[in-house]
Write a protein that holds these residues in place. Structure first.
Motif, PDB file in Angstrom:
ATOM      1  N   LYS A 183      -9.244 -37.493  14.978  1.00 36.33           N
ATOM      2  CA  LYS A 183      -8.951 -38.675  15.798  1.00 36.33           C
ATOM      3  C   LYS A 183      -7.892 -39.488  15.070  1.00 36.33           C
ATOM      4  CE  LYS A 183     -12.201 -40.809  18.061  1.00 36.33           C
ATOM      5  NZ  LYS A 183     -13.350 -41.704  18.416  1.00 36.33           N
ATOM      6  N   SER A 225       0.967 -34.098  21.212  1.00 38.40           N
ATOM      7  CA  SER A 225       0.032 -33.860  22.317  1.00 38.40           C
ATOM      8  C   SER A 225      -0.230 -32.372  22.541  1.00 38.40           C
ATOM      9  CB  SER A 225       0.548 -34.494  23.608  1.00 38.40           C
ATOM     10  OG  SER A 225       1.731 -33.859  24.055  1.00 38.40           O
ATOM     11  N   SER A 226       0.617 -31.514  21.972  1.00 41.55           N
ATOM     12  CA  SER A 226       0.405 -30.063  22.102  1.00 41.55           C
ATOM     13  C   SER A 226      -0.590 -29.536  21.069  1.00 41.55           C
ATOM     14  CB  SER A 226       1.739 -29.326  21.958  1.00 41.55           C
ATOM     15  OG  SER A 226       2.285 -29.500  20.654  1.00 41.55           O
ATOM     16  N   ASN A 266      -4.083 -29.115  19.936  1.00 39.16           N
ATOM     17  CA  ASN A 266      -5.371 -29.198  20.624  1.00 39.16           C
ATOM     18  C   ASN A 266      -6.471 -29.856  19.796  1.00 39.16           C
ATOM     19  OD1 ASN A 266      -4.335 -27.887  22.908  1.00 39.16           O
ATOM     20  ND2 ASN A 266      -4.733 -25.863  22.034  1.00 39.16           N
ATOM     21  N   ASP A 267      -6.307 -29.891  18.473  1.00 37.94           N
ATOM     22  CA  ASP A 267      -7.346 -30.478  17.631  1.00 37.94           C
ATOM     23  C   ASP A 267      -7.126 -31.970  17.387  1.00 37.94           C
ATOM     24  OD1 ASP A 267      -5.066 -30.056  16.125  1.00 37.94           O
ATOM     25  OD2 ASP A 267      -6.167 -29.689  14.263  1.00 37.94           O
ATOM     26  N   GLN A 291      -6.973 -35.908  18.822  1.00 36.81           N
ATOM     27  CA  GLN A 291      -7.238 -36.921  19.836  1.00 36.81           C
ATOM     28  C   GLN A 291      -6.432 -38.155  19.431  1.00 36.81           C
ATOM     29  OE1 GLN A 291     -11.336 -38.149  20.227  1.00 36.81           O
ATOM     30  NE2 GLN A 291     -10.799 -39.893  21.532  1.00 36.81           N
ATOM     31  N   GLN A 292      -5.485 -38.560  20.263  1.00 36.70           N
ATOM     32  CA  GLN A 292      -4.579 -39.643  19.902  1.00 36.70           C
ATOM     33  C   GLN A 292      -4.930 -40.955  20.604  1.00 36.70           C
ATOM     34  OE1 GLN A 292      -0.303 -38.464  18.913  1.00 36.70           O
ATOM     35  NE2 GLN A 292      -0.738 -37.112  20.636  1.00 36.70           N
ATOM     36  N   VAL A 306      -1.252 -36.497  28.204  1.00 37.76           N
ATOM     37  CA  VAL A 306      -2.645 -36.111  28.443  1.00 37.76           C
ATOM     38  C   VAL A 306      -3.520 -36.481  27.247  1.00 37.76           C
ATOM     39  CG1 VAL A 306      -4.199 -34.176  28.863  1.00 37.76           C
ATOM     40  CG2 VAL A 306      -1.943 -34.228  29.964  1.00 37.76           C
ATOM     41  N   GLY A 307      -4.613 -37.172  27.519  1.00 37.26           N
ATOM     42  CA  GLY A 307      -5.592 -37.485  26.488  1.00 37.26           C
ATOM     43  C   GLY A 307      -5.298 -38.710  25.662  1.00 37.26           C
ATOM     44  N   LEU A 308      -4.111 -39.303  25.825  1.00 35.50           N
ATOM     45  CA  LEU A 308      -3.771 -40.479  25.023  1.00 35.50           C
ATOM     46  C   LEU A 308      -4.510 -41.703  25.542  1.00 35.50           C
ATOM     47  CD1 LEU A 308      -2.032 -41.854  22.831  1.00 35.50           C
ATOM     48  CD2 LEU A 308      -0.275 -42.196  24.589  1.00 35.50           C
ATOM     49  N   LYS A 309      -5.152 -42.418  24.628  1.00 32.25           N
ATOM     50  CA  LYS A 309      -5.877 -43.637  24.972  1.00 32.25           C
ATOM     51  C   LYS A 309      -5.136 -44.843  24.409  1.00 32.25           C
ATOM     52  CE  LYS A 309     -10.375 -45.926  24.330  1.00 32.25           C
ATOM     53  NZ  LYS A 309     -11.716 -45.813  23.685  1.00 32.25           N
TER      54      LYS A 309
END
Length: 343
Positions: A2, A27-28, A30-31, A33-34, A52-55
């Motif tokens: 993270k 972002s590419s 896979n391990d 989480q940003q 994708v997946g960015l918070k």
């Protein structure tokens, strides 16, 4: 892993562009989480909205947003306020952090700065000049990771339309924040005055906005060979339409826009300051002139004006080095840094 990025800048400059490039490239992985901690009105929110997946975590100052982050593995501070945010997070949650230093001026010798830099897991400089200055502080070892080029798309239609606004002109362009104290626009305006009569087909175009915009435009109102283009959403379309790019900065961390100019296939004349010589090698990937030396700038400009072969050679050599400054290479270097901190 993270990973928390912190950029609390109010506007959008080179540092914010590099923050965005890094987040997109990572972002590419896979391990990973940003999370991005930034101001509520940060342009980064819109620019990165589709990652994708960015918070996003809202923080308008260094003490905000900490309680919203759980179990982060590492914090990456991208600007000065971000450094103090990362320090506070470390104090309260013991999360290791790294610092990227982008500014060529020395870090002030304040107790808070010394503490923050000494306790960072890694310190990163974007140029040899910054690394030298930061190392001299004695606050820990400093790594070097240069910025990446943006990978702008180039619309041939827009580039041609831009050039058609200046038929028969040899276009010398400049792009950057209109802040003469650092970017040196007045140096280029003086060069334009010196060549206006003898070389009337050399035309200077300025892109960007900033606090000096109005006064610079007023001062150059009598110059027929100067045009102010304002801010352009995709500057790449316009860079590709230039004959030469001039960068008369008085101080510069690296000048990552120069990498974008190289990517656009445009020869460069730049001042020999800060981190610029890291990427502009005189006579190889561009031409350099002394800080604020208008006559030297004019002489180098004349060389390119009269020599198509020199312009082509500089473009060719610049293209060769770009492979070292891709977003993929950039992201891999930072990813390896993150892993080294967590081992």
């Amino acid at each position: 892993m993270k990973l928390v990025h912190v950029n609390l800048a109010k506007g959008f400059g080179g540092g914010e562009r590099q923050t965005a490039l890094l987040i997109k490239a990572l972002s590419s992985y896979n391990d990973l989480q940003q999370i991005l901690v930034c101001r509520k009105d940060s342009p980064l929110r819109k620019l990165l909205s589709e990652v994708v997946g960015l918070k996003f975590i809202k923080a308008n100052h260094q003490l905000a947003g900490h309680s919203l982050i759980k179990d982060a593995d590492i914090v990456h501070a991208h600007d000065a306020k971000g450094v103090h945010w990362a320090c506070w997070h470390y104090l309260t949650k013991r999360t290791p952090y790294i610092i990227t230093r982008r500014v060529n001026s020395p870090v002030r010798k304040k107790a808070s700065n010394q503490w923050c830099y000494r306790h960072a897991a890694r310190r990163i400089a974007i140029s040899y000049s910054i690394k030298k200055g930061l190392s001299a502080r004695g606050w820990g070892e400093v790594d070097l990771i240069a910025d990446a080029y943006s990978g702008f798309s180039f619309s041939k239609k827009i580039s041609e339309s831009f050039r058609n606004e200046f038929p028969g002109k040899f276009l010398v362009g400049h792009a950057g924040a209109l802040v003469d104290r650092t970017k040196g626009q007045r140096v280029l305006l003086e060069a334009a005055r010196l060549v206006e009569t003898e070389y009337p087909n050399i035309h200077f175009v300025f892109f960007g906005e900033g606090k000096d915009a109005a006064i610079l435009q007023q001062e150059s109102a009598d110059q027929g060979n100067v045009t102010w283009m304002g801010f352009k959403e995709n500057i790449g379309d316009y860079l590709a339409g230039l004959d030469v790019f001039a960068f008369p900065s008085r101080n510069e961390g690296l000048g990552s826009v120069l990498l974008d100019v190289m990517d656009a296939g445009v020869p460069i004349i730049a001042s020999n300051v800060g981190g610029i010589p890291d990427i502009v090698k005189h006579g190889e990937t561009g031409l350099l002139f002394g800080k604020e030396d208008v006559s030297s700038l004019v002489n180098e400009l004349k060389k390119l004006y009269f020599s198509l072969s020199m312009r082509n050679n500089l473009k060719k050599e610049a293209r060769v080095i770009l492979k070292n400054y891709s977003a993929e290479v950039y992201a891999k270097k930072y990813y390896d840094i993150y892993l080294s901190v967590l081992i």
